[in-house]
Design an enzyme around this catalytic site. Sequence first.
Site, PDB file in Angstrom:
ATOM      1  N   ARG A   9     -11.604   6.638   9.618  1.00 16.20           N
ATOM      2  CA  ARG A   9     -11.179   5.326   9.469  1.00 16.20           C
ATOM      3  C   ARG A   9     -12.264   4.264   9.319  1.00 16.20           C
ATOM      4  O   ARG A   9     -11.912   3.201   8.330  1.00 16.20           O
ATOM      5  CB  ARG A   9     -10.754   4.924  11.237  1.00 16.20           C
ATOM      6  CG  ARG A   9     -10.331   3.489  11.382  1.00 16.20           C
ATOM      7  CD  ARG A   9      -9.071   3.071  10.614  1.00 16.20           C
ATOM      8  NE  ARG A   9      -8.767   1.797  10.761  1.00 16.20           N
ATOM      9  CZ  ARG A   9      -7.526   1.105  10.406  1.00 16.20           C
ATOM     10  NH1 ARG A   9      -7.040   1.623   9.367  1.00 16.20           N
ATOM     11  NH2 ARG A   9      -7.020   0.103  10.770  1.00 16.20           N
TER      12      ARG A   9
ATOM     13  N   ASP B  63      -8.541  -6.855  -4.524  1.00 16.28           N
ATOM     14  CA  ASP B  63      -8.220  -5.456  -4.062  1.00 16.28           C
ATOM     15  C   ASP B  63      -8.879  -4.356  -5.162  1.00 16.28           C
ATOM     16  O   ASP B  63      -8.134  -4.350  -6.309  1.00 16.28           O
ATOM     17  CB  ASP B  63      -6.792  -5.396  -4.154  1.00 16.28           C
ATOM     18  CG  ASP B  63      -6.266  -4.244  -3.329  1.00 16.28           C
ATOM     19  OD1 ASP B  63      -6.904  -3.439  -3.267  1.00 16.28           O
ATOM     20  OD2 ASP B  63      -4.779  -4.009  -3.444  1.00 16.28           O
TER      21      ASP B  63
ATOM     22  N   HIS C 254      -7.727  -5.571  -0.409  1.00 14.73           N
ATOM     23  CA  HIS C 254      -6.567  -4.892   0.022  1.00 14.73           C
ATOM     24  C   HIS C 254      -5.872  -5.305   0.786  1.00 14.73           C
ATOM     25  O   HIS C 254      -4.683  -5.568   0.948  1.00 14.73           O
ATOM     26  CB  HIS C 254      -6.845  -3.379  -0.063  1.00 14.73           C
ATOM     27  CG  HIS C 254      -5.731  -2.715   0.010  1.00 14.73           C
ATOM     28  ND1 HIS C 254      -4.614  -2.591  -1.043  1.00 14.73           N
ATOM     29  CD2 HIS C 254      -5.184  -1.731   0.949  1.00 14.73           C
ATOM     30  CE1 HIS C 254      -3.645  -1.614  -0.478  1.00 14.73           C
ATOM     31  NE2 HIS C 254      -4.006  -1.336   0.585  1.00 14.73           N
ATOM     32  N   ASP C 255      -6.381  -5.528   2.333  1.00 14.14           N
ATOM     33  CA  ASP C 255      -5.569  -6.004   3.330  1.00 14.14           C
ATOM     34  C   ASP C 255      -5.048  -7.386   3.506  1.00 14.14           C
ATOM     35  O   ASP C 255      -4.424  -7.753   4.334  1.00 14.14           O
ATOM     36  CB  ASP C 255      -6.660  -5.781   4.538  1.00 14.14           C
ATOM     37  CG  ASP C 255      -6.434  -4.535   5.474  1.00 14.14           C
ATOM     38  OD1 ASP C 255      -5.683  -3.752   5.001  1.00 14.14           O
ATOM     39  OD2 ASP C 255      -7.286  -4.623   6.274  1.00 14.14           O
TER      40      ASP C 255
ATOM     41  N   SER D  76       0.678  -1.041   0.085  1.00 19.68           N
ATOM     42  CA  SER D  76       0.046   0.095   0.069  1.00 19.68           C
ATOM     43  C   SER D  76       0.898   1.262  -0.262  1.00 19.68           C
ATOM     44  O   SER D  76       1.717   1.310  -0.917  1.00 19.68           O
ATOM     45  CB  SER D  76      -0.855  -0.012   1.036  1.00 19.68           C
ATOM     46  OG  SER D  76      -2.098   0.719   1.110  1.00 19.68           O
TER      47      SER D  76
END
EC number: 2.3.1.31
Length: 399
Positions: A238, A334, A367-368, A168
């Site tokens: 967040r 992602d 993505h994580d 990232s």
Amino acid sequence: MVKVQSISGPAHPEHRAQEADHPTSQVATFDTDQPLPLDCGVDLAPFQIAYQTYGKLNPAKSNAILICHALTGDQHVANPHPVTGKPGWWVTLVGPGKPLDTSRYFIICSNVIGGCMGSTGPASTNPETGRVWGLDFPVITIPDMVRAQAMLIDRLGIDTLFSVVGGSMGGMQVLQWCVAYPKRVFSALPIACSTRHSAQNIAFHELGRQAVMADPDWREGRYVEQGTHPRRGLGVARMAAHITYLSDAALHRKFGRRMQDRELPTFSFDADFQVESYLRHQGSSFVERFDANSYLYLTRAMDYFDIAADHDGVLAAAFRGTRTRFCVVSFTSDWLFPTAESRATVHALNAGGARVSFAEIETDRGHDAFLLDVPEFFDIAHAFLESAGKTRGLADAER
């Protein structure tokens, strides 16, 4: 002059937890005779960089790996976090016998400039005024982060890094390292990233920044001095960002439409659904460990990132003639940094004559995925570093 000392806590005054016993963070302080030149035109001095190391540097200083952390990460890669007490954010990848093997490699990770875990940032004190920097802190960029890291690597007496690794925002730093210091990077592992931030990602970041700045407790960035903290705004930022780190399939598998501790809806605005409760927890826990102004600065740094812009819009020109070995990794689910972005990076590397391999990993974890237990990713990272080590002549006994 450069000073190195231990630090016992993060920069933000609300964070009072003690540093983990082992390993202790170090902080390199650069005085006024060694300013950090920033892209905005400011020479930042003095400043400090907080960092962690794992493993031992070999006599040849040829086994050093720099890990670059993502937006909300920090230097605590593989040790308990001093604020939350949770395991390091990449403990799945870093440690004895793991792909980034601390019994073989010397691992370094620093908190980026502009961060809030010991490196100089908007929550630090401005030495000229004696006040917290707040929004008086200069706007920083990904290249600024990498320049600061290079100064730290110089301080550690390391000329060439065996590898630079990150996902990232960390992957952006990896690519910038390869452009700015091509002779200092033997191998590079950029993960789930791109060479520039997309319009969609800039839009998501602006949403988060506006949430922070709309919170009355933000106080035009002077909340520390006024004894407040924009918890609600930062928490919402967040929550919104965290959705982009996941995938529809992962959310469905983990939560679906299941209720939270109830069988029927409350017909209110309580967290009826498990996914609502999960996001609220992500927001509330995040504000306990992160500075709101740092969030503004680091998201803006990502937005400004565009490697091709400094090479007349020709991305391949940025990598032309590089001798660095690359392994570019993406994940099928992602949608924050989709595979198309990684393929564009690979095409530019190929056009520039780089040695590059590419892996698209099938997973529904979004993505994580680069932070989670994905065996295929571990295997690829391990194989790439093993191959690069053999090419460089890193025998097991030398690592």
